[in-house]
Design a protein around this motif. Sequence first.
Motif, mmCIF file in Angstrom:
data_model
loop_
_atom_site.group_PDB
_atom_site.id
_atom_site.type_symbol
_atom_site.label_atom_id
_atom_site.label_comp_id
_atom_site.label_asym_id
_atom_site.label_seq_id
_atom_site.Cartn_x
_atom_site.Cartn_y
_atom_site.Cartn_z
ATOM 1 N N TYR A 56 0.822 -1.211 0.000
ATOM 2 C CA TYR A 56 0.000 0.000 0.000
ATOM 3 C C TYR A 56 0.853 1.257 0.000
ATOM 4 C CZ TYR A 56 -4.170 -2.772 1.032
ATOM 5 O OH TYR A 56 -5.209 -3.661 0.956
ATOM 6 N N VAL A 57 0.808 2.007 -1.095
ATOM 7 C CA VAL A 57 1.344 3.372 -1.141
ATOM 8 C C VAL A 57 0.257 4.211 -1.785
ATOM 9 C CG1 VAL A 57 3.054 4.962 -2.065
ATOM 10 C CG2 VAL A 57 3.753 2.652 -1.420
ATOM 11 N N PRO A 58 -0.324 5.197 -1.109
ATOM 12 C CA PRO A 58 -0.060 5.605 0.270
ATOM 13 C C PRO A 58 -0.342 4.462 1.260
ATOM 14 C CG PRO A 58 -1.794 6.964 -0.784
ATOM 15 C CD PRO A 58 -1.422 5.929 -1.738
ATOM 16 N N PRO A 59 0.455 4.428 2.360
ATOM 17 C CA PRO A 59 0.357 3.299 3.281
ATOM 18 C C PRO A 59 -0.956 3.243 4.058
ATOM 19 C CG PRO A 59 1.883 4.956 4.116
ATOM 20 C CD PRO A 59 1.464 5.413 2.761
ATOM 21 N N ARG A 60 -1.314 2.046 4.437
ATOM 22 C CA ARG A 60 -2.534 1.818 5.226
ATOM 23 C C ARG A 60 -2.228 0.792 6.324
ATOM 24 N NH1 ARG A 60 -7.348 0.420 2.863
ATOM 25 N NH2 ARG A 60 -6.851 1.267 0.832
ATOM 26 N N MET A 61 -2.795 0.972 7.510
ATOM 27 C CA MET A 61 -2.512 0.084 8.633
ATOM 28 C C MET A 61 -3.275 -1.237 8.532
ATOM 29 S SD MET A 61 -0.219 1.731 10.072
ATOM 30 C CE MET A 61 0.147 0.602 11.418
ATOM 31 N N TYR A 62 -4.242 -1.292 7.607
ATOM 32 C CA TYR A 62 -4.995 -2.550 7.446
ATOM 33 C C TYR A 62 -5.029 -2.882 5.962
ATOM 34 C CZ TYR A 62 -8.290 1.157 6.501
ATOM 35 O OH TYR A 62 -8.857 2.283 6.002
ATOM 36 N N CYS A 63 -5.223 -4.181 5.675
ATOM 37 C CA CYS A 63 -5.334 -4.609 4.287
ATOM 38 C C CYS A 63 -6.818 -4.702 3.965
ATOM 39 C CB CYS A 63 -4.682 -5.972 4.107
ATOM 40 S SG CYS A 63 -4.948 -6.647 2.450
ATOM 41 N N ASP A 64 -7.240 -4.004 2.912
ATOM 42 C CA ASP A 64 -8.689 -4.006 2.694
ATOM 43 C C ASP A 64 -9.172 -5.300 2.026
ATOM 44 O OD1 ASP A 64 -8.390 -1.242 0.356
ATOM 45 O OD2 ASP A 64 -8.137 -3.364 -0.049
ATOM 46 N N GLU A 65 -8.244 -6.063 1.435
ATOM 47 C CA GLU A 65 -8.622 -7.367 0.877
ATOM 48 C C GLU A 65 -8.779 -8.402 2.006
ATOM 49 O OE1 GLU A 65 -9.282 -7.905 -2.277
ATOM 50 O OE2 GLU A 65 -8.542 -6.001 -3.074
ATOM 51 N N CYS A 66 -7.769 -8.473 2.864
ATOM 52 C CA CYS A 66 -7.739 -9.512 3.902
ATOM 53 C C CYS A 66 -8.454 -9.061 5.176
ATOM 54 C CB CYS A 66 -6.306 -9.888 4.236
ATOM 55 S SG CYS A 66 -5.335 -10.303 2.782
ATOM 56 N N PHE A 67 -8.689 -7.779 5.309
ATOM 57 C CA PHE A 67 -9.324 -7.176 6.485
ATOM 58 C C PHE A 67 -8.608 -7.584 7.771
ATOM 59 C CE2 PHE A 67 -13.191 -5.288 8.482
ATOM 60 C CZ PHE A 67 -13.127 -4.128 7.739
ATOM 61 N N ARG A 68 -7.304 -7.417 7.739
ATOM 62 C CA ARG A 68 -6.451 -7.695 8.887
ATOM 63 C C ARG A 68 -5.346 -6.629 8.863
ATOM 64 N NH1 ARG A 68 -1.817 -9.964 6.996
ATOM 65 N NH2 ARG A 68 -1.230 -11.003 8.927
ATOM 66 N N PRO A 69 -4.573 -6.509 9.949
ATOM 67 C CA PRO A 69 -3.532 -5.473 9.947
ATOM 68 C C PRO A 69 -2.484 -5.741 8.874
ATOM 69 C CG PRO A 69 -3.877 -6.367 12.155
ATOM 70 C CD PRO A 69 -4.630 -7.251 11.221
ATOM 71 N N THR A 70 -1.946 -4.698 8.261
ATOM 72 C CA THR A 70 -0.779 -4.881 7.396
ATOM 73 C C THR A 70 0.404 -5.170 8.313
ATOM 74 O OG1 THR A 70 -0.603 -2.468 7.373
ATOM 75 C CG2 THR A 70 -1.505 -3.507 5.410
ATOM 76 N N ASP A 71 1.479 -5.810 7.761
ATOM 77 C CA ASP A 71 2.493 -6.377 8.636
ATOM 78 C C ASP A 71 3.763 -5.556 8.799
ATOM 79 O OD1 ASP A 71 1.297 -9.151 9.198
ATOM 80 O OD2 ASP A 71 1.069 -8.874 7.036
ATOM 81 N N GLU A 72 4.198 -4.897 7.702
ATOM 82 C CA GLU A 72 5.507 -4.250 7.845
ATOM 83 C C GLU A 72 5.639 -3.013 6.965
ATOM 84 O OE1 GLU A 72 8.717 -6.611 6.259
ATOM 85 O OE2 GLU A 72 7.293 -7.896 5.194
ATOM 86 N N TRP A 73 6.578 -2.158 7.402
ATOM 87 C CA TRP A 73 6.914 -0.986 6.599
ATOM 88 C C TRP A 73 7.915 -1.399 5.539
ATOM 89 C CZ3 TRP A 73 4.258 3.304 6.770
ATOM 90 C CH2 TRP A 73 3.521 3.577 7.929
ATOM 91 N N ILE A 74 7.748 -0.879 4.345
ATOM 92 C CA ILE A 74 8.773 -1.094 3.338
ATOM 93 C C ILE A 74 9.037 0.235 2.637
ATOM 94 C CG2 ILE A 74 8.287 -3.543 2.882
ATOM 95 C CD1 ILE A 74 6.982 -2.332 0.274
ATOM 96 N N GLU A 75 10.207 0.335 2.047
ATOM 97 C CA GLU A 75 10.522 1.554 1.317
ATOM 98 C C GLU A 75 10.446 1.232 -0.168
ATOM 99 O OE1 GLU A 75 14.342 3.309 2.332
ATOM 100 O OE2 GLU A 75 14.159 4.621 0.591
#
Lengths: 165, 392
Positions: A56-75
């Motif tokens: 996700y860019v722009p980043p999001r704290m949850y995944c809208d497909e899986c409806f669970r928290p996203t796991d890690e920051w990446i650059e």
Amino acid sequence: MVTPLKENELKEHVIISYKPNAKYAYTAGQAQSKYLMGFKEGKIYGRKCNKCGKIYVPPRMYCDECFRPTDEWIEVKDEGIVMTAVASFISWTRERLKEPEIVGVIRLLPSNDRDFVYPGIFHRICTTYEEVKNMNIIGKKVKAIWRSKEERKGSIEDIQCFKVI
Amino acid sequence: MKVNLYLNKRVAIIGAGLTLFRRRLLETPQEIAWEAASKALEEAGLELKDIDCVVIGSAPDAFDGVHLKGEYLSHGSGGIRKPVSRVYVGGATGVMTAIAGWYHVASGLCQKVLAVAEEKMSPARPHPQSVFKYIWDPILEKPLNPNLIWIFAMEMHRYMSKYGIKKEEIALVSVKNKRNALNNPYAQLGANITVDDVLNSEVLVWPVQLLDVSPVSDGGAAIVLASEDVARRYTDTPVWVEGVGWTLDNTEWPARDLSYARYVEFAARMAYKIAGIERPNKEIDVVEPYDPFDYKELHHLEALQLAKRGEAPTLLKEGVFDIDGDIPSSPSGGLLGVGNPIAAAGLMKVISIYWQLKGTAGKMQVKRPVHTGLAQAWGDLMQAGTVIVLRN
Ligand SMILES: [Zn+2]
């Protein structure tokens, strides 16, 4: 039966103008705050969902497909491919502009041209009307032109524009 | 996709009303709603006292500067002392108004529903453009000082570049729809124009030019929906709502490919599934896709599975979507020809199909016999799709 007014008839009527003194302090939230702070360092951060692999860019704290928290920051890179670009000859109040403003969408790298969903950014593109009109700019590889470190404020404006490399 | 739906009642449309679509109407939004609603009741042969529930559709409040549009429009829409609800999904609102009216009846909650859509776009100063600024993300987008046309120009250019489509091919939509609108007594911009007229019109946001866009308009539209047993008592020619679909995609439009309207495909698949339609391009006799911009009609015809991806311009050139073609598209003149009072424009599309299937479309009537028609709208940040399938 409804009745349309002509331009001159409109001028004969009383017009009530009202300008609200409304101010907002928007919350960027966890994900967007880190994204904006990243701009200060000249970096573009995204969030990754390890279950479906989506970035996700722009980043999001949850995944809208899986409806669970996203796991890690990446650059991701401050480079990407121009998906679309346009040249605006009108301002946001629909006044005529002498020089067009050129904006578009950039699919940031790493990503794949077969992806329907990808890390993306909407921004200005430093190019000419001619390049937009003949569509040469679409598909080109571009890189962010950052403002100087002192000028950066943690805003989308820390990038001046994206330029062909 | 999986849709779990349990329908209780079959639903028909038994009446419809439209106002003229014009810029700067003297009447208030409530008066416009009242006119459309009274005409719909009259065509249905019902009085307001017969109506069980009222549904109001009006796009986000900022569009005409009036807040709480549901409450504001309720008396003009016949909603006083009745269950009233208001729906809005940006430009997709008009078809959503018909869908919401449908589910009030399909669920068994109400037998007779009045669904009213209204928009008055012309009060904003200096131009409606300036209020649209508030749809953009306040942190990530507004600092770039966008105007609304940017977003559609970006979508149009992506669509053109992905499939190698030329502006000349897209301009044919504007030519067709404005020509069709000459047959529509409610239309604001019916005209005989040429592709060159479109290509020579003012460049707003390249590739969007003035004649690629629908005008600023005010107007109202209304329909009466009824359950099967009621409908048969009031009319010999009910038009059935056979399928409905609506979906939202995410708001992150810069992070998905704008060349294809995925949200409309999902909505269409839902509507086709309910209507039992397996081959839309063979089974749909007449279509009113949402066309606030000319490329949008092509984009939507593809997402509705009436043309393969990137092939709608070719079919258009071959005459498939002409009024005497295989799948007449926007015989009303669409938003490009009739005008674009947002929510009312979407419901106008539903009404246009209803009149086609009832055989009362007058000079707009498609020559071949028509049995199945579809109306579609789209809105928000290229993310809301609404579809309705009607049959006679
Ligand atoms: Zn996921």
